[in-house]
Design an enzyme around this catalytic site. Structure first.
Site, PDB file in Angstrom:
ATOM      1  N   ALA A  86      39.180  51.138 -68.674  1.00 50.40           N
ATOM      2  CA  ALA A  86      38.724  49.817 -68.233  1.00 50.40           C
ATOM      3  C   ALA A  86      37.394  49.887 -67.504  1.00 50.40           C
ATOM      4  O   ALA A  86      36.579  48.963 -67.601  1.00 50.40           O
ATOM      5  CB  ALA A  86      39.783  49.177 -67.327  1.00 50.40           C
ATOM      6  N   GLU A  87      37.163  50.974 -66.790  1.00 52.06           N
ATOM      7  CA  GLU A  87      35.948  51.078 -65.998  1.00 52.06           C
ATOM      8  C   GLU A  87      34.726  51.466 -66.827  1.00 52.06           C
ATOM      9  O   GLU A  87      33.644  50.910 -66.648  1.00 52.06           O
ATOM     10  CB  GLU A  87      36.141  52.114 -64.880  1.00 52.06           C
ATOM     11  CG  GLU A  87      37.143  51.714 -63.816  1.00 52.06           C
ATOM     12  CD  GLU A  87      36.626  50.604 -62.927  1.00 52.06           C
ATOM     13  OE1 GLU A  87      35.412  50.325 -62.942  1.00 52.06           O
ATOM     14  OE2 GLU A  87      37.446  49.998 -62.200  1.00 52.06           O
TER      15      GLU A  87
END
Length: 210
Positions: A86-87
């Protein structure tokens, strides 16, 4: 920093050109994978796209380091992988508009906090293992702070502990429905969905053979 030739222009060696081609190819493969996955769903050939396509959509790198750091902090490796997904999509070169760097998108203030409380040293901007160690330590710290509540921990990782603590000051606040920031709500949902995918594709400990 790229070297410059006599005319002042950056020199691009064979390795630089090859790396650029690999990046373009990787991007093209992701697009093709997404199109194929959509085609499978559209025509109902199968309920899920093949594992090879899913692995292209949910890549995995640094799995040995993830397992090592996760074990040291008592965390699930697949959950750590989902946060990285996600990052940064596992790109150590990723830099956000807020100045967050690397695999786990560490900002300078967060890096200072982590160094002070954990003793972890090194260049989190350039070294993926240092970045990973810092991010895993911080994730474990947040999990302890919020008594294992995954949604609270993820929300704090994304929007900061000040925001989350402020929300919790309202006795009626429900983390499942009341996150006021659309970006943070989407982030929490993305990580939890990715965690399920990484568990299915690679196992909870990321030790499932390809």
């Amino acid at each position: 920093m790229k070297k410059k030739g006599a005319a002042g222009r950056p020199k691009r060696g064979r390795y630089g050109r090859s790396r650029a081609r690999r990046r373009r190819l990787a991007g093209l493969l992701l697009v093709v994978a997404a199109l194929l996955a959509g085609a499978y769903g559209l025509y109902g050939v199968i309920s899920e796209p093949p594992a090879a396509i899913q692995r292209a959509l949910y890549p995995l790198r640094y799995e040995e380091a993830i397992r090592r750091e996760a074990r040291e902090r008592g965390l699930e490796p697949a959950f750590v992988a989902a946060v990285i997904y996600a990052e940064s999509r596992f790109q150590q070169e990723a830099v956000s508009h807020k100045g967050a760097h690397g695999l786990m998108q560490i900002t300078p203030p967060t890096a200072s906090f982590i160094r002070h409380h954990s003793g972890i040293t090194g260049d989190y901007r350039k070294d993926p293992i240092v970045n990973l160690r810092m991010g895993v330590w911080y994730r474990a710290d947040l999990e302890e702070r919020y008594l294992g509540d995954e949604r609270l921990m993820l929300a704090a990782y994304n929007s900061g502990v000040g925001s989350v603590d402020g929300w919790l000051s309202d006795e009626d606040f429900d983390i499942r429905r009341d996150i006021p920031f659309a970006e943070t709500k989407e982030y929490v949902d993305t990580v939890l969905e990715a965690r399920s995918r990484y568990e299915e594709l690679y196992g909870r400990d990321l030790n499932r053979n390809a």
